[in-house]
Design an enzyme around this catalytic site. Structure first.
Site, mmCIF file in Angstrom:
data_model
loop_
_atom_site.group_PDB
_atom_site.id
_atom_site.type_symbol
_atom_site.label_atom_id
_atom_site.label_comp_id
_atom_site.label_asym_id
_atom_site.label_seq_id
_atom_site.Cartn_x
_atom_site.Cartn_y
_atom_site.Cartn_z
ATOM 1 N N GLY A 93 0.794 -1.223 0.000
ATOM 2 C CA GLY A 93 0.000 0.000 0.000
ATOM 3 C C GLY A 93 0.825 1.270 0.000
ATOM 4 O O GLY A 93 0.357 2.318 0.461
ATOM 5 N N SER A 169 0.017 -5.518 -6.284
ATOM 6 C CA SER A 169 -0.802 -4.502 -5.630
ATOM 7 C C SER A 169 -0.209 -3.105 -5.857
ATOM 8 O O SER A 169 -0.087 -2.669 -6.996
ATOM 9 C CB SER A 169 -0.952 -4.839 -4.138
ATOM 10 O OG SER A 169 -1.934 -4.034 -3.528
ATOM 11 N N ASP A 275 -11.715 -9.604 -4.857
ATOM 12 C CA ASP A 275 -10.893 -8.445 -4.508
ATOM 13 C C ASP A 275 -11.694 -7.175 -4.791
ATOM 14 O O ASP A 275 -12.200 -7.004 -5.904
ATOM 15 C CB ASP A 275 -9.623 -8.470 -5.361
ATOM 16 C CG ASP A 275 -8.648 -7.341 -5.048
ATOM 17 O OD1 ASP A 275 -8.997 -6.433 -4.267
ATOM 18 O OD2 ASP A 275 -7.530 -7.373 -5.603
ATOM 19 N N HIS A 305 -7.652 -10.462 -2.297
ATOM 20 C CA HIS A 305 -6.437 -9.689 -2.515
ATOM 21 C C HIS A 305 -5.289 -10.302 -1.708
ATOM 22 O O HIS A 305 -5.424 -10.579 -0.525
ATOM 23 C CB HIS A 305 -6.664 -8.236 -2.086
ATOM 24 C CG HIS A 305 -5.593 -7.302 -2.581
ATOM 25 N ND1 HIS A 305 -5.582 -6.827 -3.874
ATOM 26 C CD2 HIS A 305 -4.505 -6.770 -1.962
ATOM 27 C CE1 HIS A 305 -4.544 -6.029 -4.031
ATOM 28 N NE2 HIS A 305 -3.869 -5.984 -2.894
#
Length: 338
Positions: A93, A169, A275, A305
């Site tokens: 992230g 991601s 996801d 995810h």
């Protein structure tokens, strides 16, 4: 919890995203992270160790603390054949993890073995201490380092004419934006020739929630509230979710995709419909196809995810898809790529 649904007029918020991520935002804009959340694994560079994949850490930019972990299948030391070069950007992230995080060390080690490729896993600067585009800058610096590095494993064993950018991601977001830049800097990257992009469950967003985000608003792995906080911490201050770093359908980045068409890269996008990001990923594929790009999509039913980091069988299935894609892209006419 994951069975609950929501609508734009009736969202369900489950908990505090700061608690979910185990972070505290400090007055100076930095984060205090739980050091035990993501354990690390040391590199294993000694060929005497009885392991199928060796790894070593190399400094790229000491002043910015940019480095990379290189993964080399052991047998590459005993052959003159060059292996495909895969540059990998880890997930987290934009705010968590490193190339040393155990989940990514294991993933990259297995990927090197299954693909029979050299993996260069880049450790980039994290947000919010270093907001985007810092990670994109670091991603590009790593590519320029690779093209001239005297590092033995890379120089001796990697096929510079057969390079792929990939990430998971948020790392796939980084690979995407690095790819856009690399396509514009073709001459500066020679002799490195990029054949394609591999976007593994890529992390994108937008100001207006899409159906999969509403449907999975209480997803136990990556609820949209957590994604929103990650973007809030990663984007330039004052930017909203329709900034070009987050939403590929807006701004000049959509036009830059034309450059990817001209360099002839292939693109693989993988994901799953459990996801919350799935609709964003499907939208990116459609956008690329509309531009005339060669896109392969692999969207699985169910799952969630990050499933490929948690279930070895899923990872092996993913690596088969990646291997087939790399073989296909490598078979393009010499001169394709950059």
């Amino acid at each position: 919890m994951s069975g609950q649904t929501a609508s734009a007029s009736n969202p369900i918020i489950v908990d505090d995203p700061y608690k979910r991520l185990e972070i505290i935002l400090n007055p100076d804009g930095s984060l205090t992270r739980n050091p035990d959340r993501y354990p690390n694994t040391s590199a294993t560079p000694d060929p005497k160790q009885p392991i199928p994949v060796l790894s070593k850490d190399i400094t790229i930019n000491q002043s910015n603390s940019i480095w990379a972990r290189i993964f080399l299948p052991r047998q590459a030391l005993h052959t003159s054949s060059k292996l495909p070069l895969v540059v990998y950007y880890h997930a987290g992230g934009f705010i968590h993890c490193s190339a040393a995080s155990t989940i990514f060390h294991v993933f990259c080690s297995n990927m090197a073995l299954e693909l029979q490729a050299i993996i260069v896993s880049v450790d980039y600067r994290l947000a919010p201490e270093n907001r985007l585009p810092a990670a994109y800058d670091d991603a590009m610096e790593a590519l320029h380092w690779i093209k001239t590095t005297p590092e033995e494993w890379v120089k001796r064993c990697a096929d510079f004419a057969n390079c792929f950018l990939t990430g998971s991601s948020s790392g796939a977001n980084i690979a995407y934006h690095a790819g856009l830049r690399a396509a514009e800097e073709a001459d500066d990257l020679e002799p490195l020739k990029i054949r394609g992009l591999i976007l593994h469950q890529p992390f994108f967003g937008g100001s207006e929630k899409v159906e999969s985000e509403l449907r999975l608003v209480n997803d136990p792995i990556l609820p949209p509230g957590v994604s929103d906080l990650m973007w809030q911490l990663a984007l330039p201050k004052g930017a909203d979710r329709d900034h070009e770093y987050c939403n590929p359908a807006v701004g000049k980045r959509s036009k830059v995709l034309d450059k990817l068409v001209s360099v002839g890269w292939r693109v693989l996008v993988t994901g799953c419909d459990g996801d919350p990001l799935i609709d964003r990923q499907v939208g990116l594929v459609k956008l690329m196809e509309e531009k005339g790009m060669k896109v392969v999509s692999e969207f699985r039913a169910g799952d969630h995810h990050g499933v490929d980091f948690m279930q070895p069988a899923k990872a092996r299935a993913l690596f088969l898809v990646l291997k087939e894609f790399i073989l296909s892209a490598s078979a393009t006419v010499p001169g394709d790529g950059i």
